[in-house]
Design a protein around this motif. Structure first.
Motif, mmCIF file in Angstrom:
data_model
loop_
_atom_site.group_PDB
_atom_site.id
_atom_site.type_symbol
_atom_site.label_atom_id
_atom_site.label_comp_id
_atom_site.label_asym_id
_atom_site.label_seq_id
_atom_site.Cartn_x
_atom_site.Cartn_y
_atom_site.Cartn_z
ATOM 1 N N ILE A 245 7.866 3.181 7.169
ATOM 2 C CA ILE A 245 6.485 2.344 6.295
ATOM 3 C C ILE A 245 6.611 0.849 6.894
ATOM 4 N N ASN A 246 5.333 0.375 6.990
ATOM 5 C CA ASN A 246 5.594 -1.075 7.599
ATOM 6 C C ASN A 246 5.843 -1.638 6.134
ATOM 7 N N GLN A 247 6.069 -2.962 6.529
ATOM 8 C CA GLN A 247 6.143 -3.776 4.646
ATOM 9 C C GLN A 247 5.091 -4.357 4.279
ATOM 10 N N GLU A 248 3.590 -4.570 5.423
ATOM 11 C CA GLU A 248 2.396 -3.970 3.720
ATOM 12 C C GLU A 248 2.202 -2.539 3.310
ATOM 13 N N GLU A 249 2.676 -1.474 3.975
ATOM 14 C CA GLU A 249 2.812 -0.148 3.327
ATOM 15 C C GLU A 249 3.563 -0.250 2.372
ATOM 16 N N ALA A 250 4.887 -0.246 1.978
ATOM 17 C CA ALA A 250 5.454 -0.642 1.366
ATOM 18 C C ALA A 250 6.255 -1.454 -0.413
ATOM 19 N N MET A 253 3.710 0.576 -2.960
ATOM 20 C CA MET A 253 4.319 1.552 -3.146
ATOM 21 C C MET A 253 5.201 1.189 -4.273
ATOM 22 N N THR A 254 5.344 1.827 -5.720
ATOM 23 C CA THR A 254 6.654 2.089 -6.508
ATOM 24 C C THR A 254 8.071 2.836 -5.561
ATOM 25 N N PRO A 255 9.243 1.921 -6.050
ATOM 26 C CA PRO A 255 10.225 2.999 -5.375
ATOM 27 C C PRO A 255 9.933 4.611 -5.601
ATOM 28 N N GLU A 256 9.620 5.523 -6.129
ATOM 29 C CA GLU A 256 9.511 6.459 -7.013
ATOM 30 C C GLU A 256 8.305 7.387 -5.582
#
Length: 391
Positions: A245-250, A253-256
């Motif tokens: 998962i790249n930085q932009e996607e991450a 997102m929530t941790p869950e």
């Protein structure tokens, strides 16, 4: 274990020259096809297994062992849980310890990093911002101030390097070199989150193949190589494609959500977990789906010679339940609480089981069965087959 907040970090490429130097680095991308990993038996990759019990005594308690380093027959363990460094021989017998005792001359208050260098032990105290030097019997020699307070370090008579641990005391850089009593900034930082301390259980390592000084950047997929003058001359990046998962996607997102996607799609969980320079090649490890541990063997030119996961122990059938944590020459190391190890053994075997080829398991149990109730640790050493780096 490394805390899993890797998703905060940027994955942008580190530029290959620093603001303070015109030296160009050689960057190399290593493509990892996660789906191409092969299941393997331990005997295909390793020659033998050796188990060592760290002998427990009231004088040498271990609270939270973290870093393991070796020099000849001497093994040093950093224990931040008790603010101490404890030293053993390779049979697990305790020899001496260096314990936080104060802020005076020859004393330290906080553990942070240590290394063996030129038949000496060097430790670093971030609170007092100093190095302390001991001989390999634990006798204090001298101390000197450190220009960098919070860092992991490499130090010898000619060179001093620091990794910032993401605490940017001297600018937004990952590494510093001390030169002519000045701090030289190296490798601009690309981390997404600031002021969170990053930990690494290996710190700086010396490459037996090239003589370079190696550092695996925590929570990333990048490994740096410095020459003996302290210049960054190589940076390798592991490219997992759409399995990482790249930085932009991450950031969206929530941790869950992130955890659910990692598990459901069997994604790489936090970049390269460990990168060990061994005689003849390199071993990189990472995890996928919070379930599988992968081992990637590379030759001296960083060509992939083998990529394995779900490795079963066909040598002595003991489960290897923890992740690779340290190395010693051509041996990969794991550690586990002794009570858990003995419980696993009794689930599979009876005491008195006949010896197994290429493993000291049953002899080890016979010799140490009365120590099983004590709060200590069992180390597992796997001796790598040298041909794995060439085939």
């Amino acid at each position: 274990m490394r805390k899993n907040f890797w998703f905060y970090f940027t994955l942008a490429t580190i530029i290959s020259c620093t603001e303070s130097s015109d030296l160009k680095t050689s960057d190399q991308i290593i493509e990892i096809q996660v789906e191409n990993a092969k299941e393997a038996r331990l005997s295909e990759l390793y020659e033998s297994i050796e188990y060592v019990l760290l002998k427990k005594s009231d004088e040498f308690p271990l609270v939270r062992p973290y870093k393991f380093k070796f020099s000849g027959n001497l093994m040093g363990i950093e224990d931040p849980g008790a603010e101490q460094y404890v030293f053993f021989d390779l049979k697990g017998n305790p020899l001496f310890k260096l314990t936080a005792s104060g802020g005076g001359p020859g004393e330290f208050r906080r553990t942070e990093d240590f290394q063996f260098s030129n038949n000496q032990i060097i430790i670093k105290d971030p609170m007092l911002s100093k190095f302390l030097f001991y001989d390999e019997r634990g006798n204090f020699i001298r101390e000197e101030k450190s220009k960098v307070r919070t860092s992991y370090f490499f130090k010898n008579e000619e060179l001093e390097l620091h990794y910032s641990k993401n605490i940017k005391e001297h600018g937004d850089f990952d590494f510093y070199r001390i030169e002519n009593d000045q701090i030289i900034n190296m490798v601009p930082s690309k981390t997404f989150v600031k002021d969170v301390v990053f930990g690494d259980n290996a710190s700086f390592m010396t490459d037996p193949n090239s003589g370079n000084i190696v550092f695996n950047i925590p929570f990333a997929a990048r490994v740096t190589f410095f020459n003996q003058e302290g210049d960054l001359n190589k940076l390798i990046k592991f490219d997992f494609g759409d399995k990482y998962i790249n930085q932009e996607e991450a950031a969206k997102m929530t941790p869950e959500e992130r955890n659910e996607r990692i598990m459901s799609e069997n994604l790489v969980s936090m970049g390269i977990s460990s990168f060990f320079p061994m005689e003849g090649g390199y071993l990189a490890t990472f995890g996928t789906g919070y379930k599988y541990s992968h081992q990637v063997f590379l030759d001296e030119k960083f060509n992939i010679k083998g990529h394995f996961y779900n490795i079963s122990n066909d040598i002595d059938q003991m489960p290897v339940k923890t992740v690779p944590w340290f190395f010693q020459n051509d041996r990969l190391g794991f550690f586990i609480p002794s009570s858990e190890f003995f419980a696993d053994y009794l689930e599979k075997f009876e005491i008195g089981t006949d010896a197994t080829a290429n493993s000291n398991l049953h002899q080890f149990i016979e010799e140490n069965q009365y120590e099983s109730g004590k709060d200590s640790y069992v180390l597992t050493f796997l001796k790598v087959k040298t041909r794995i780096f060439k085939d």
